[in-house]
Write a protein that holds these residues in place. Sequence first.
Motif, PDB file in Angstrom:
ATOM      1  N   LEU A 151       0.763  -1.393  -0.215  1.00 31.25           N
ATOM      2  CA  LEU A 151       0.286  -0.484  -0.092  1.00 31.25           C
ATOM      3  C   LEU A 151       0.543   1.560  -0.159  1.00 31.25           C
ATOM      4  O   LEU A 151       0.222   2.256  -0.559  1.00 31.25           O
ATOM      5  CB  LEU A 151      -0.920   0.267   1.062  1.00 31.25           C
ATOM      6  CG  LEU A 151      -2.646  -0.776   1.186  1.00 31.25           C
ATOM      7  CD1 LEU A 151      -2.684  -1.111   2.981  1.00 31.25           C
ATOM      8  CD2 LEU A 151      -3.238  -1.127  -0.049  1.00 31.25           C
ATOM      9  N   ARG A 152       1.903   0.826   0.639  1.00 28.58           N
ATOM     10  CA  ARG A 152       2.547   2.541   0.795  1.00 28.58           C
ATOM     11  C   ARG A 152       2.998   3.286  -0.374  1.00 28.58           C
ATOM     12  O   ARG A 152       2.977   4.230  -0.444  1.00 28.58           O
ATOM     13  CB  ARG A 152       3.890   2.131   1.749  1.00 28.58           C
ATOM     14  CG  ARG A 152       5.535   3.334   2.093  1.00 28.58           C
ATOM     15  CD  ARG A 152       4.084   4.171   2.491  1.00 28.58           C
ATOM     16  NE  ARG A 152       5.526   5.494   1.979  1.00 28.58           N
ATOM     17  CZ  ARG A 152       5.241   7.229   1.224  1.00 28.58           C
ATOM     18  NH1 ARG A 152       3.814   6.420   0.809  1.00 28.58           N
ATOM     19  NH2 ARG A 152       6.025   7.827   0.925  1.00 28.58           N
ATOM     20  N   PRO A 153       3.183   2.636  -1.583  1.00 29.82           N
ATOM     21  CA  PRO A 153       3.741   3.061  -2.633  1.00 29.82           C
ATOM     22  C   PRO A 153       2.380   4.323  -3.728  1.00 29.82           C
ATOM     23  O   PRO A 153       2.830   5.129  -3.930  1.00 29.82           O
ATOM     24  CB  PRO A 153       4.169   2.495  -3.943  1.00 29.82           C
ATOM     25  CG  PRO A 153       4.625   1.751  -2.939  1.00 29.82           C
ATOM     26  CD  PRO A 153       3.420   1.001  -1.659  1.00 29.82           C
ATOM     27  N   SER A 154       1.633   4.009  -2.545  1.00 30.33           N
ATOM     28  CA  SER A 154      -0.060   4.218  -3.922  1.00 30.33           C
ATOM     29  C   SER A 154      -0.455   5.534  -2.399  1.00 30.33           C
ATOM     30  O   SER A 154      -1.541   5.902  -2.414  1.00 30.33           O
ATOM     31  CB  SER A 154      -0.802   3.760  -4.387  1.00 30.33           C
ATOM     32  OG  SER A 154      -1.432   2.384  -2.978  1.00 30.33           O
ATOM     33  N   MET A 155       0.028   5.747  -0.905  1.00 32.19           N
ATOM     34  CA  MET A 155      -0.475   6.112  -0.204  1.00 32.19           C
ATOM     35  C   MET A 155       0.605   6.468   0.826  1.00 32.19           C
ATOM     36  O   MET A 155       1.507   6.255   0.608  1.00 32.19           O
ATOM     37  CB  MET A 155      -1.934   5.813   0.467  1.00 32.19           C
ATOM     38  CG  MET A 155      -1.515   4.473   1.305  1.00 32.19           C
ATOM     39  SD  MET A 155      -2.708   3.265   1.761  1.00 32.19           S
ATOM     40  CE  MET A 155      -3.934   2.945  -0.101  1.00 32.19           C
ATOM     41  N   PRO A 156      -0.352   7.882   1.554  1.00 31.39           N
ATOM     42  CA  PRO A 156       0.688   8.135   3.033  1.00 31.39           C
ATOM     43  C   PRO A 156       0.829   6.771   4.153  1.00 31.39           C
ATOM     44  O   PRO A 156      -0.062   5.894   3.932  1.00 31.39           O
ATOM     45  CB  PRO A 156      -0.040   9.761   3.224  1.00 31.39           C
ATOM     46  CG  PRO A 156      -0.915   9.938   2.622  1.00 31.39           C
ATOM     47  CD  PRO A 156      -1.193   8.438   1.583  1.00 31.39           C
ATOM     48  N   TYR A 157       2.169   7.165   4.580  1.00 29.78           N
ATOM     49  CA  TYR A 157       2.309   5.992   5.196  1.00 29.78           C
ATOM     50  C   TYR A 157       1.772   5.756   6.610  1.00 29.78           C
ATOM     51  O   TYR A 157       1.750   4.957   6.602  1.00 29.78           O
ATOM     52  CB  TYR A 157       3.723   5.652   5.160  1.00 29.78           C
ATOM     53  CG  TYR A 157       4.569   7.092   6.792  1.00 29.78           C
ATOM     54  CD1 TYR A 157       3.994   6.274   8.157  1.00 29.78           C
ATOM     55  CD2 TYR A 157       4.332   8.336   6.580  1.00 29.78           C
ATOM     56  CE1 TYR A 157       4.446   7.210   8.898  1.00 29.78           C
ATOM     57  CE2 TYR A 157       4.996   9.537   7.468  1.00 29.78           C
ATOM     58  CZ  TYR A 157       4.472   8.450   9.088  1.00 29.78           C
ATOM     59  OH  TYR A 157       4.990   9.363  10.007  1.00 29.78           O
ATOM     60  N   LEU A 158       0.602   6.987   6.660  1.00 31.06           N
ATOM     61  CA  LEU A 158       0.055   6.298   8.172  1.00 31.06           C
ATOM     62  C   LEU A 158      -0.935   5.771   7.667  1.00 31.06           C
ATOM     63  O   LEU A 158      -1.442   4.913   8.336  1.00 31.06           O
ATOM     64  CB  LEU A 158       0.198   8.281   8.456  1.00 31.06           C
ATOM     65  CG  LEU A 158       1.037   8.291   9.603  1.00 31.06           C
ATOM     66  CD1 LEU A 158       0.794  10.012  10.307  1.00 31.06           C
ATOM     67  CD2 LEU A 158       1.529   7.184  10.888  1.00 31.06           C
ATOM     68  N   LEU A 159      -1.432   6.577   6.254  1.00 33.39           N
ATOM     69  CA  LEU A 159      -2.579   5.718   5.950  1.00 33.39           C
ATOM     70  C   LEU A 159      -2.676   3.699   5.395  1.00 33.39           C
ATOM     71  O   LEU A 159      -3.567   3.035   5.796  1.00 33.39           O
ATOM     72  CB  LEU A 159      -2.978   6.516   4.520  1.00 33.39           C
ATOM     73  CG  LEU A 159      -4.542   6.435   3.946  1.00 33.39           C
ATOM     74  CD1 LEU A 159      -5.674   5.590   5.358  1.00 33.39           C
ATOM     75  CD2 LEU A 159      -4.880   6.885   3.117  1.00 33.39           C
ATOM     76  N   ALA A 160      -1.277   4.059   5.043  1.00 34.81           N
ATOM     77  CA  ALA A 160      -1.054   2.367   4.890  1.00 34.81           C
ATOM     78  C   ALA A 160      -0.545   1.700   5.842  1.00 34.81           C
ATOM     79  O   ALA A 160      -1.311   0.464   6.197  1.00 34.81           O
ATOM     80  CB  ALA A 160       0.270   2.287   4.066  1.00 34.81           C
ATOM     81  N   HIS A 161      -0.363   2.583   6.993  1.00 30.45           N
ATOM     82  CA  HIS A 161       0.062   1.566   8.696  1.00 30.45           C
ATOM     83  C   HIS A 161      -2.186   1.200   8.827  1.00 30.45           C
ATOM     84  O   HIS A 161      -1.844   0.399   9.287  1.00 30.45           O
ATOM     85  CB  HIS A 161       0.218   2.227   8.975  1.00 30.45           C
ATOM     86  CG  HIS A 161       0.958   2.268  10.349  1.00 30.45           C
ATOM     87  ND1 HIS A 161       1.115   1.032  11.549  1.00 30.45           N
ATOM     88  CD2 HIS A 161       0.126   2.721  12.044  1.00 30.45           C
ATOM     89  CE1 HIS A 161       0.608   0.960  12.382  1.00 30.45           C
ATOM     90  NE2 HIS A 161       0.024   2.111  13.286  1.00 30.45           N
ATOM     91  N   VAL A 162      -2.698   1.919   9.038  1.00 32.95           N
ATOM     92  CA  VAL A 162      -3.793   2.250   9.475  1.00 32.95           C
ATOM     93  C   VAL A 162      -4.709   1.247   8.905  1.00 32.95           C
ATOM     94  O   VAL A 162      -5.454   0.042   8.985  1.00 32.95           O
ATOM     95  CB  VAL A 162      -4.447   3.109   9.424  1.00 32.95           C
ATOM     96  CG1 VAL A 162      -6.194   3.545  10.320  1.00 32.95           C
ATOM     97  CG2 VAL A 162      -4.123   4.629  10.856  1.00 32.95           C
TER      98      VAL A 162
END
Length: 146
Positions: free
Chosen positions: A33-44
């Motif tokens: 997920l990380r390449p396509s969105m901010p890292y915190l959103l990917a984390h959540v």
Amino acid sequence: MNPVSRTLLRRLARYGLVGAVNTAVYYGLYQILRPSMPYLLAHVLAIAVTIVGSYFLNCRFTFRTRPSLRTFLLFPLSQLTNFAVSTVVLYLFVDWFEVTHRVAPLVASLSAVPASFAVAQLVLAGGRGPGRRAAVPSGRATARGG
């Protein structure tokens, strides 16, 4: 070792195995997920997916219980317990005992397992430990052991 202790240890081992699987899924999903969105959103999002997965795996594999809306909604308490205990232990190990930042998170994570297991067992097995019996609506009793 008595049968109840053996069953409890097997449950704890299965709980740890589910945790290891969830950690791998979290990390993989986060990386996807990380390449396509901010890292915190990917984390959540990765955390949310693994909490749901953890719930169903723990119902089926660890505690051998049927999923329900009530336990599904209560299950994140075990994750919150894990977070709280690991955070306190991490703080103590780094700031009080001067353990390196590389080792302290591992110790903190492992130290939280018994507490989060206890909460998960309370939520998913209704507080019944291995070998105890639960009343069923027809008045009969059934074993809830693992």
